[in-house]
Design a protein around this motif. Structure first.
Motif: not given
Length: 490
Positions: A141-143, A157-164, A195-198, A226-233
């Motif tokens: 997950l990357i914000r 512009f920046s990125l933030k890695a998020i713990n799954p 949306h993503y619920w963290f 969801a526009s702010e989250i890159i969800h890779l799987m």
């Protein structure tokens, strides 16, 4: 007289099954059945799978090797290579805009202070972490943070890695008006994430553990669009909302093999410390003839040291039986199954090139490289391309450039090149490519792409270099190369 009624003969009808895979006899009683994606299963087993995979990533040497292979072959030492291709109306590349976009994006991506909200990772680091997380945790997950830290960050512009583990895998419920939240991912009626619920972190908390997560109620959430989250799987079923690590299919074997090797190592170490048994001479009544006790004969020894025993005592040394002679072949068989489940070559995973021939190595490498290129295509489509398009919108909005935002569609055209692998015999490969090009089987674009390069970019760079070397001793060399390779002159 009444004739006896002849009853019909009993016949046994044997029903043959249509599919062997549907047989439910006793031989298949232990064969479990599984359906598609199950939110309930994910809610209970996701933390266990992630926890075990992360523990293996810390302590299991084969898992460490596997994760490094995934990073090196998917991202590579140079990372994904960015090539902007903005086109003018006449069909030619706007070279001035391409040079600016390439320089600006590389300046942003190579600086951790601009690329990462935490100031720790370059864009290549983010790609490496994403690959590692997908293999280890099943997802990454990357914000996306547009406008972050501007004007200190001139690219805004920046990125933030998020713990799954922060994406609440326990949260599943239907929503009024359609849609649902499935393991923390809110989707519309078509299954598109909205949306993503963290889970929220309390003030001052940085480390995330399963115990920490279970202490929360389902009301402590931060909901992000969801526009702010890159969800890779890597999806395995049609309705999958969360990623499950493909490594889970092999981690049982990995754990058992690691424990077996540790047991063998311990046994070999114990056997190497040769144990001696001492026998004392017996007297007439069965008692030791010497007054020296056995405990007195137990002494510490050093390498190269001999011991002199009392008269009449005998020494019997146990013969070491470890390491097990069958261990190398057993280990090789287990690693082959593990490598097959991980879709990597056994020789690369096990660091074993014994008995490898040129033809077998070539066949295995080509198959393995196709798998890595498939992974590269996934990350280019879902990570690098999406990051560039969002970065471009913010870059064109800053005073750092004179390129107009109104021509966003023109500047959005670009390509990515993944890492490629030189062959064991580069000369033979080059000659083969030359023959294929002359016969029309391959083009210069095909050959350049196979090497991870771009033909048009190569021509532009050669032209620039040719302009710079005019009047120097390199001029003749470049002119000769251009004539022999039919490269358009500047």
């Amino acid at each position: 007289l009444r004739r006896p009624v002849r009853r019909p003969r009993k016949t046994s009808v044997r029903v043959l099954r249509d599919y062997d895979g549907a047989d439910t006899g006793r031989l298949y009683a232990d064969w479990k059945q599984a359906g598609g994606y199950s939110p309930r299963t994910v809610a209970t087993q996701f933390p266990v799978i992630v926890g075990r995979c992360r523990e293996s990533a810390k302590n299991n040497p084969y898992v460490l090797r596997l994760l490094r292979l995934a990073q090196v072959n998917t991202v590579g030492a140079a990372g994904f290579r960015f090539v902007p291709t903005p086109m003018d109306p006449n069909g030619t590349v706007d070279q001035g805009a391409a040079d600016e976009l390439r320089a600006a994006f590389n300046a942003w991506g190579r600086s951790p202070y601009y690329c990462d909200a935490a100031g720790k990772r370059t864009f290549r680091d983010h790609c490496n972490l994403a690959v590692r997380s997908v293999w280890r945790d099943g997802e990454a997950l990357i914000r996306i943070l547009p406008g972050h830290n501007y004007p200190q960050n001139p690219f805004a512009f920046s990125l933030k890695a998020i713990n799954p583990m922060l994406l609440d895998y326990r949260l599943t419920k239907e929503l009024k008006g359609g849609g649902a939240i499935v393991n923390g991912v809110q989707m519309d009626t078509w299954g598109r994430p909205t949306h993503y619920w963290f889970l929220k972190k309390p003030t001052g908390t940085r480390l995330i553990t399963p115990d920490y997560l279970w202490a929360f109620t389902q009301t402590d959430h931060e909901v992000l669009p969801a526009s702010e989250i890159i969800h890779l799987m890597r999806e395995e079923t049609e309705d999958q909302a969360r990623g499950i690590a493909s490594m889970q299919a092999i981690m049982t074997r990995l754990h058992m093999l690691d424990a077996y090797e540790m047991a063998e190592l311990t046994a070999a170490r114990r056997a190497a410390n040769t144990v001696s048994t001492y026998e004392a001479p017996l007297g007439t009544e069965g008692t030791p003839a010497s007054q020296k006790t056995v405990s007195d004969s137990l002494i510490d020894s050093e390498p190269g040291e001999d011991e002199v025993l009392p008269h009449g005592w005998a020494r019997k040394a146990d013969k070491p039986s470890r390491p097990n002679e069958a261990m190398p072949e057993f280990r090789k068989a287990m690693l082959r199954g593990i490598a097959s489940g991980a879709n990597v070559g056994y020789n690369a995973l096990g660091n074993d090139l014994e008995g490898v021939t040129y033809s077998s190595l070539r066949d295995g490498k080509l198959t393995e490289q196709d798998i890595w290129m498939d992974d590269q295509a996934y990350y280019i489509a879902h990570l690098t391309t999406r990051v560039y398009l969002r970065w471009l919108g913010m870059y064109l909005s800053t005073p750092r450039t004179q390129l107009p935002l109104s021509r966003y569609a023109k500047y959005a055209a670009h390509k990515w090149h993944g890492r490629r692998w030189p062959w064991v015999d580069p000369m033979s490969e080059a000659q083969s490519n030359e023959i294929a090009r002359r016969l029309g089987w391959r083009t210069d674009d095909d050959i350049s792409a196979a090497l991870g390069e771009d033909m048009e970019e190569n021509i532009i760079q050669i032209r620039k270099i040719a302009d710079k070397v005019q009047g120097t001793y390199l001029e003749v060399n470049y002119a000769t190369q251009q004539e022999n390779q039919t490269i358009p002159k500047a």
